[in-house]
Every structure is written in structure tokens, then in C-alpha cells.
Design a protein around this motif. Sequence first.
Motif, PDB file in Angstrom:
ATOM      1  N   ILE A  34       0.865  -1.183   0.000  1.00 27.84           N
ATOM      2  CA  ILE A  34       0.000   0.000   0.000  1.00 27.84           C
ATOM      3  C   ILE A  34       0.896   1.224   0.000  1.00 27.84           C
ATOM      4  O   ILE A  34       1.517   1.563   1.009  1.00 27.84           O
ATOM      5  N   VAL A  35       0.973   1.899  -1.141  1.00 27.16           N
ATOM      6  CA  VAL A  35       1.859   3.047  -1.301  1.00 27.16           C
ATOM      7  C   VAL A  35       0.998   4.301  -1.363  1.00 27.16           C
ATOM      8  O   VAL A  35       0.317   4.544  -2.365  1.00 27.16           O
ATOM      9  N   ALA A  36       1.010   5.095  -0.292  1.00 28.39           N
ATOM     10  CA  ALA A  36       0.172   6.290  -0.242  1.00 28.39           C
ATOM     11  C   ALA A  36       0.711   7.245   0.812  1.00 28.39           C
ATOM     12  O   ALA A  36       1.529   6.858   1.652  1.00 28.39           O
ATOM     13  N   LYS A  37       0.236   8.489   0.760  1.00 28.63           N
ATOM     14  CA  LYS A  37       0.747   9.508   1.667  1.00 28.63           C
ATOM     15  C   LYS A  37       0.021   9.552   3.002  1.00 28.63           C
ATOM     16  O   LYS A  37       0.569   9.993   4.001  1.00 28.63           O
ATOM     17  N   THR A  38      -1.239   9.122   3.030  1.00 24.58           N
ATOM     18  CA  THR A  38      -2.076   9.365   4.205  1.00 24.58           C
ATOM     19  C   THR A  38      -1.846   8.329   5.297  1.00 24.58           C
ATOM     20  O   THR A  38      -2.207   7.159   5.157  1.00 24.58           O
ATOM     21  N   ALA A  39      -1.250   8.789   6.394  1.00 23.05           N
ATOM     22  CA  ALA A  39      -1.035   7.920   7.554  1.00 23.05           C
ATOM     23  C   ALA A  39      -1.915   8.340   8.729  1.00 23.05           C
ATOM     24  O   ALA A  39      -2.179   7.541   9.629  1.00 23.05           O
ATOM     25  N   GLU A  40      -2.375   9.588   8.709  1.00 25.23           N
ATOM     26  CA  GLU A  40      -3.254  10.107   9.755  1.00 25.23           C
ATOM     27  C   GLU A  40      -4.627  10.387   9.150  1.00 25.23           C
ATOM     28  O   GLU A  40      -4.720  10.870   8.023  1.00 25.23           O
ATOM     29  N   PRO A  41      -5.704  10.099   9.883  1.00 26.10           N
ATOM     30  CA  PRO A  41      -7.054  10.320   9.349  1.00 26.10           C
ATOM     31  C   PRO A  41      -7.292  11.778   8.970  1.00 26.10           C
ATOM     32  O   PRO A  41      -6.848  12.698   9.652  1.00 26.10           O
ATOM     33  N   THR A  48      -6.714   5.669   5.480  1.00 28.40           N
ATOM     34  CA  THR A  48      -5.271   5.797   5.647  1.00 28.40           C
ATOM     35  C   THR A  48      -4.613   4.496   5.181  1.00 28.40           C
ATOM     36  O   THR A  48      -5.298   3.512   4.882  1.00 28.40           O
ATOM     37  N   ILE A  49      -3.294   4.488   5.132  1.00 26.87           N
ATOM     38  CA  ILE A  49      -2.611   3.254   4.748  1.00 26.87           C
ATOM     39  C   ILE A  49      -2.902   2.143   5.753  1.00 26.87           C
ATOM     40  O   ILE A  49      -2.917   0.959   5.381  1.00 26.87           O
ATOM     41  N   TYR A  50      -3.174   2.517   6.996  1.00 25.68           N
ATOM     42  CA  TYR A  50      -3.415   1.503   8.033  1.00 25.68           C
ATOM     43  C   TYR A  50      -4.850   0.974   7.994  1.00 25.68           C
ATOM     44  O   TYR A  50      -5.071  -0.235   8.175  1.00 25.68           O
ATOM     45  N   SER A  51      -5.828   1.849   7.735  1.00 23.21           N
ATOM     46  CA  SER A  51      -7.198   1.349   7.590  1.00 23.21           C
ATOM     47  C   SER A  51      -7.308   0.502   6.327  1.00 23.21           C
ATOM     48  O   SER A  51      -8.033  -0.509   6.300  1.00 23.21           O
ATOM     49  N   ALA A  52      -6.575   0.882   5.283  1.00 23.25           N
ATOM     50  CA  ALA A  52      -6.554   0.069   4.061  1.00 23.25           C
ATOM     51  C   ALA A  52      -5.954  -1.300   4.339  1.00 23.25           C
ATOM     52  O   ALA A  52      -6.447  -2.320   3.840  1.00 23.25           O
ATOM     53  N   ALA A  53      -4.905  -1.340   5.145  1.00 26.06           N
ATOM     54  CA  ALA A  53      -4.273  -2.622   5.494  1.00 26.06           C
ATOM     55  C   ALA A  53      -5.261  -3.536   6.208  1.00 26.06           C
ATOM     56  O   ALA A  53      -5.300  -4.753   5.959  1.00 26.06           O
ATOM     57  N   GLU A  54      -6.076  -2.961   7.077  1.00 26.10           N
ATOM     58  CA  GLU A  54      -7.087  -3.760   7.789  1.00 26.10           C
ATOM     59  C   GLU A  54      -8.095  -4.351   6.807  1.00 26.10           C
ATOM     60  O   GLU A  54      -8.480  -5.524   6.926  1.00 26.10           O
ATOM     61  N   GLU A  55      -8.536  -3.547   5.837  1.00 18.33           N
ATOM     62  CA  GLU A  55      -9.501  -4.035   4.850  1.00 18.33           C
ATOM     63  C   GLU A  55      -8.892  -5.127   3.971  1.00 18.33           C
ATOM     64  O   GLU A  55      -9.550  -6.114   3.634  1.00 18.33           O
ATOM     65  N   ILE A  56      -7.648  -4.945   3.591  1.00 17.71           N
ATOM     66  CA  ILE A  56      -6.975  -5.929   2.748  1.00 17.71           C
ATOM     67  C   ILE A  56      -6.778  -7.232   3.501  1.00 17.71           C
ATOM     68  O   ILE A  56      -6.997  -8.324   2.956  1.00 17.71           O
ATOM     69  N   ARG A  57      -6.409  -7.136   4.756  1.00 16.00           N
ATOM     70  CA  ARG A  57      -6.233  -8.345   5.569  1.00 16.00           C
ATOM     71  C   ARG A  57      -7.575  -9.074   5.736  1.00 16.00           C
ATOM     72  O   ARG A  57      -7.639 -10.309   5.640  1.00 16.00           O
ATOM     73  N   LEU A  64       1.223  -4.552   3.238  1.00 18.02           N
ATOM     74  CA  LEU A  64       2.401  -3.846   3.738  1.00 18.02           C
ATOM     75  C   LEU A  64       2.134  -2.358   3.540  1.00 18.02           C
ATOM     76  O   LEU A  64       2.305  -1.831   2.443  1.00 18.02           O
ATOM     77  N   PRO A  65       1.668  -1.661   4.593  1.00 21.11           N
ATOM     78  CA  PRO A  65       1.372  -0.237   4.453  1.00 21.11           C
ATOM     79  C   PRO A  65       2.644   0.598   4.525  1.00 21.11           C
ATOM     80  O   PRO A  65       3.418   0.490   5.480  1.00 21.11           O
ATOM     81  N   LEU A  66       2.859   1.457   3.513  1.00 19.27           N
ATOM     82  CA  LEU A  66       4.049   2.300   3.453  1.00 19.27           C
ATOM     83  C   LEU A  66       3.645   3.737   3.136  1.00 19.27           C
ATOM     84  O   LEU A  66       2.979   3.987   2.129  1.00 19.27           O
ATOM     85  N   GLN A  67       4.044   4.663   3.990  1.00 19.73           N
ATOM     86  CA  GLN A  67       3.770   6.071   3.730  1.00 19.73           C
ATOM     87  C   GLN A  67       4.816   6.591   2.753  1.00 19.73           C
ATOM     88  O   GLN A  67       6.011   6.651   3.070  1.00 19.73           O
TER      89      GLN A  67
END
Length: 278
Positions: A34-41, A48-57, A64-67
Motif C-alpha cells: 500500500i503506497v500512499a501519503k495518508t497515515a493520519e485520518p 489511511t494506509i493503516y485502515s486500508a491494510a485492515e480491509e486488505i487483511r 504492507l502499508p508504506l507512507q
Amino acid sequence: MNLQGKTLFITGASRGIGLAIARRAAADGANIVIVAKTAEPDPRLPGTIYSAAEEIRAAGGHPLPLQVDIRDEAQVLDAVQRAVLTFGGIDILVNNASAISLTDTEHTPMKRYDLMNGINARGTFLCTQACLPELKKSAAAGRNAHVLTLSPPLSMKTHWFAPHTAYTMAKYGMSMCTLGHAGELRKYGIAVNSLWPRTAIATAALQMIPGVDLGACRKPEILADAAWLVLTSDAAEARNSGNFHIDDELLAAHGQTDLERYSVTPGTTRFVPDFFVD
């Protein structure tokens, strides 16, 4: 053929179309960088990259969320290295990240011009260049390497430029990467294509454009399903590279003509058309 065990490097994957493509690949058991800029809501643009990681999982994938700011070469190269360390390589690049400003020349600040061209045209070129060594390894190993860019067919007509010259230039820059890289990378067995929607797609970013009726749009899942068809095609076949696909045409070519499930509002027959489709 499916995407099980494949590693996808997807830019702009924290929300919208990029996330929808990631979820579809995750359903096959793919690895998603997950390559994106948004790490904070951000209340204006949820995800965010982290909420996307939860959906993907949750969908069955391995995230692999990466800012990353894809305008920054060092950040992109570091992201590729971290993807390789985590998953062993990269099989597919999806150039989805994009910036938009539907402004005429007089009302386009150069800062915004630079942002659009930096993300759209330069970012697509940079990510392709950075992932290329791993894509070549993937193709050589018979793992069906692909590059897919979310950009329109090239149509050199005044009406696609006049209202927003800077945005059109930036978006067509992505498509020119497809045109050139399809020819350049064919010798390695890497397929390079573009995909674009016929109708406007209901995303959080679209909500920020005044006057758009989201109820007359389609869901991002139509592009996710179309992208899956591209990414599971045989990259070694010449006909499967250098294409500028339109989502509904591609689905129809594979026997999927009932698109009702993609309508934001059930029963809609008149959709907001997207740009650049003649």
C-alpha cells in the motif's frame, strides 16, 4: 489464472479505486504493498494506509502499508526495497495515484500544476522505473508481470484540453508512459496497459468536486473487476499489452454485460460521463 501469492505495488491504495483494486486482489490471497501519503485520518478524505491494510487483511490478502510521496525518488526506492524484503519481489505495479484540478490556465497556480505533473506523469514514470528490476525478475521467472496505469486513452482533441489544459497534460503524461513502456518492456515479457472508466466513479475525492451527482456514478468495484481481468491475462501475449481499456468494454468482452451491481443508485441508466472518452 489468479493473483494468489502475487505481490502488487499499488500507488494511491489508501482509498477509492486503488483500495478497491487491492481488495479484489486480496480476495485471491495476494500480497499488497500500500503506497500512499495518508497515515493520519483526514475528515475530508477518509482512509489511511493503516485502515486500508485492515480491509486488505480482512479480504484475505497480506498488506504492507508504506507512507510514500511518489514525487520523492528516495522514498519510492525505499518502498521498493521494503516490498522486496517483505515479500521477496514485485510482480505487478498499479499506477493509480493521481492529482486533479479542473481549472483553466488563468486559474491554475503553478504549485498546483507542479503537483499534478509531479504525481501523475513523473510519479508514474518513477514508480515504473523503480519497480522495473523486480518486474523483469518476475517476468523471467514466469510470474506474469504487469504494469497497469489508471489513465485515459490518448485523444488529441481540443475539447479534452481547453477546459483544463494542465490536468489533461498531467493525465495524458501517464498514458504516454503506457504507450512508451508497452513497447520498451515487451522484450522482457512485461505487459503494460491503461484502464479508464466510462462513467464517473463514486470516490471520496470526487465528492470534493462541486456539482457532481454521486448517485449517477458507478462504484470503484467496476474498475477493480476490470483491473483483475487485465492483471490475470497472459503478459507474454502481444495482444495483452499496449491497450487503453475502458472498463465496461473490457467486462463486456469477457461476457459481463449486466453492470447493475456497480451502480451507486440501483436502476440508474444515465450516468455522469468521465473525461477523455470520445
